[in-house]
Design a protein around this motif. Structure first.
Motif, PDB file in Angstrom:
ATOM      1  N   ALA A 154       0.834  -1.203   0.000  1.00 34.07           N
ATOM      2  CA  ALA A 154       0.000   0.000   0.000  1.00 34.07           C
ATOM      3  C   ALA A 154       0.874   1.262   0.000  1.00 34.07           C
ATOM      4  CB  ALA A 154      -0.933  -0.004   1.203  1.00 34.07           C
ATOM      5  N   ASP A 155       1.913   1.263   0.822  1.00 33.66           N
ATOM      6  CA  ASP A 155       2.910   2.326   0.849  1.00 33.66           C
ATOM      7  C   ASP A 155       4.110   1.791   1.622  1.00 33.66           C
ATOM      8  OD1 ASP A 155       2.472   2.831   3.711  1.00 33.66           O
ATOM      9  OD2 ASP A 155       0.663   3.895   3.103  1.00 33.66           O
ATOM     10  N   LEU A 156       5.199   2.554   1.653  1.00 34.79           N
ATOM     11  CA  LEU A 156       6.423   2.060   2.296  1.00 34.79           C
ATOM     12  C   LEU A 156       6.247   1.865   3.800  1.00 34.79           C
ATOM     13  CD1 LEU A 156       9.201   4.076   0.419  1.00 34.79           C
ATOM     14  CD2 LEU A 156       8.730   1.626   0.247  1.00 34.79           C
ATOM     15  N   GLY A 157       5.406   2.691   4.429  1.00 37.91           N
ATOM     16  CA  GLY A 157       5.141   2.496   5.850  1.00 37.91           C
ATOM     17  C   GLY A 157       4.429   1.184   6.102  1.00 37.91           C
ATOM     18  N   SER A 158       3.445   0.874   5.264  1.00 34.83           N
ATOM     19  CA  SER A 158       2.720  -0.395   5.402  1.00 34.83           C
ATOM     20  C   SER A 158       3.641  -1.572   5.128  1.00 34.83           C
ATOM     21  CB  SER A 158       1.537  -0.420   4.434  1.00 34.83           C
ATOM     22  OG  SER A 158       0.615   0.608   4.737  1.00 34.83           O
ATOM     23  N   LEU A 159       4.508  -1.422   4.133  1.00 32.26           N
ATOM     24  CA  LEU A 159       5.462  -2.484   3.801  1.00 32.26           C
ATOM     25  C   LEU A 159       6.363  -2.771   4.998  1.00 32.26           C
ATOM     26  CD1 LEU A 159       7.417  -2.943   0.518  1.00 32.26           C
ATOM     27  CD2 LEU A 159       8.654  -2.955   2.682  1.00 32.26           C
ATOM     28  N   TYR A 160       6.865  -1.709   5.638  1.00 31.00           N
ATOM     29  CA  TYR A 160       7.776  -1.921   6.761  1.00 31.00           C
ATOM     30  C   TYR A 160       7.049  -2.537   7.954  1.00 31.00           C
ATOM     31  CZ  TYR A 160      11.621  -1.142   9.985  1.00 31.00           C
ATOM     32  OH  TYR A 160      12.642  -1.329  10.895  1.00 31.00           O
ATOM     33  N   ARG A 161       5.853  -2.057   8.251  1.00 31.93           N
ATOM     34  CA  ARG A 161       5.102  -2.627   9.379  1.00 31.93           C
ATOM     35  C   ARG A 161       4.780  -4.096   9.130  1.00 31.93           C
ATOM     36  NH1 ARG A 161       2.765   2.463   9.008  1.00 31.93           N
ATOM     37  NH2 ARG A 161       0.966   1.659   7.847  1.00 31.93           N
ATOM     38  N   ASP A 162       4.478  -4.442   7.886  1.00 34.60           N
ATOM     39  CA  ASP A 162       4.225  -5.839   7.563  1.00 34.60           C
ATOM     40  C   ASP A 162       5.488  -6.675   7.742  1.00 34.60           C
ATOM     41  OD1 ASP A 162       2.577  -7.956   6.773  1.00 34.60           O
ATOM     42  OD2 ASP A 162       3.104  -7.736   4.655  1.00 34.60           O
ATOM     43  N   LEU A 163       6.628  -6.096   7.386  1.00 33.10           N
ATOM     44  CA  LEU A 163       7.910  -6.778   7.598  1.00 33.10           C
ATOM     45  C   LEU A 163       8.129  -7.043   9.081  1.00 33.10           C
ATOM     46  CD1 LEU A 163      10.713  -7.748   6.641  1.00 33.10           C
ATOM     47  CD2 LEU A 163      11.471  -5.354   6.750  1.00 33.10           C
ATOM     48  N   VAL A 164       7.872  -6.047   9.916  1.00 30.83           N
ATOM     49  CA  VAL A 164       8.036  -6.206  11.364  1.00 30.83           C
ATOM     50  C   VAL A 164       7.081  -7.266  11.894  1.00 30.83           C
ATOM     51  CG1 VAL A 164       7.775  -5.052  13.597  1.00 30.83           C
ATOM     52  CG2 VAL A 164       8.871  -3.846  11.693  1.00 30.83           C
ATOM     53  N   ARG A 165       5.825  -7.207  11.470  1.00 28.17           N
ATOM     54  CA  ARG A 165       4.815  -8.162  11.926  1.00 28.17           C
ATOM     55  C   ARG A 165       5.228  -9.592  11.600  1.00 28.17           C
ATOM     56  NH1 ARG A 165       0.338 -10.872   9.651  1.00 28.17           N
ATOM     57  NH2 ARG A 165       1.004 -10.161   7.595  1.00 28.17           N
ATOM     58  N   ARG A 166       5.678  -9.797  10.379  1.00 26.58           N
ATOM     59  CA  ARG A 166       6.063 -11.152   9.969  1.00 26.58           C
ATOM     60  C   ARG A 166       7.340 -11.608  10.678  1.00 26.58           C
ATOM     61  NH1 ARG A 166       4.630 -12.369   3.723  1.00 26.58           N
ATOM     62  NH2 ARG A 166       2.789 -11.055   3.492  1.00 26.58           N
ATOM     63  N   ALA A 167       8.314 -10.719  10.771  1.00 30.06           N
ATOM     64  CA  ALA A 167       9.578 -11.091  11.403  1.00 30.06           C
ATOM     65  C   ALA A 167       9.382 -11.468  12.867  1.00 30.06           C
ATOM     66  CB  ALA A 167      10.580  -9.954  11.282  1.00 30.06           C
ATOM     67  N   ALA A 168       8.482 -10.785  13.557  1.00 28.10           N
ATOM     68  CA  ALA A 168       8.234 -11.085  14.971  1.00 28.10           C
ATOM     69  C   ALA A 168       7.765 -12.519  15.166  1.00 28.10           C
ATOM     70  CB  ALA A 168       7.200 -10.120  15.540  1.00 28.10           C
TER      71      ALA A 168
END
Length: 252
Positions: A154-168
């Protein structure tokens, strides 16, 4: 950083000098500056996620702008503790006015991926405040689960938050787990409760009093229940059944 599956156009090769890294902290935090000088063997930018390299739009939010996401690799010097390694990663996150992905490679042990949920500092120009910090061993992450092409676009902020969510969740978050901050907190809680369980089990093994052993064993049962509940919230039932350890391998 292979764990992110960076597209070719997002890959870079730019060395960061230790002098430039340390200078950012010499006046405001001399002890942290000394740690960075001692702990970092080498550092380089290996990629940049931006609208031009990913096709994902930037975020113009005044408090949490995301025009790009630098991807760094840091080689850690010999003898640096896991605690200091984590502190180095946190300082690097704070030193940038945007979210970043940092892989640290110790001289011994597993490589670690460091991510942070941040906002711009109001008191230090060009710096960030770390609201949530996550470190996870890279070798415990499900293959291809963090590849950039698979994340929210959706945007770079959403991309990064999704990365954090998955990595956790080591790449396999529960379907109901949608919030990155909650995912980081669940990971932290799981590690803390597991440490409490190990402590209770050691105390029970040392205890000579039967009554106290019963109490410690009861505490251990309660902690195992908490671990199961936290794992279900983090990984979900189906994913949790595929794992064999009591908890994920947590970072430093």
């Amino acid at each position: 950083m292979e764990v992110l599956g960076l597209p070719a156009r997002a890959r870079e090769e730019h060395r960061l000098t230790k002098k430039d890294i340390v200078e950012q902290w010499e006046h405001s935090a001399p002890a942290d500056a000394r740690l960075l000088g001692r702990a970092i063997g080498s550092a380089r930018i290996v990629g940049v996620l931006s609208p031009a390299t990913t096709g994902v739009p930037a975020v113009r939010d005044a408090n949490r702008p995301v025009d790009m996401i630098p991807v760094l690799e840091v080689r850690v010097a010999n003898g640096v503790t896991a605690k200091d390694q984590r502190r180095v990663a946190e300082l690097l996150h704070r030193a940038m006015p945007r979210p970043s992905a940092i892989a640290t490679y110790p001289s011994q042990g597993a490589a670690v991926l460091s991510l942070a949920l941040t906002r711009l500092s109001k008191s230090e120009a060009g710096m960030s405040v770390v609201e949530k910090h996550l470190t996870v061993p890279i070798d415990g992450i499900a293959v291809a689960s963090l590849h950039v092409g698979e994340l929210d676009r959706a945007d770079l902020g959403s991309l990064y938050r999704d990365l954090v969510r998955r990595a956790a969740a080591d790449g396999v978050p529960a379907p109901s787990l949608r919030d990155a901050a909650e995912a980081v907190e669940l990971r932290r809680r799981l590690a803390a409760v597991h440490e409490d369980l190990q402590s209770a089990m050691r105390s029970a093994a040392r205890e000579k009093s039967m009554q106290r052993r019963i109490e410690y064993n009861g505490e251990a049962r309660s902690l195992r229940d908490q671990i199961a509940q936290t794992r279900a919230a983090l990984f979900g039932t189906a994913a949790d059944q595929t794992r064999t350890s009591d908890d994920p391998k947590v970072g430093p």
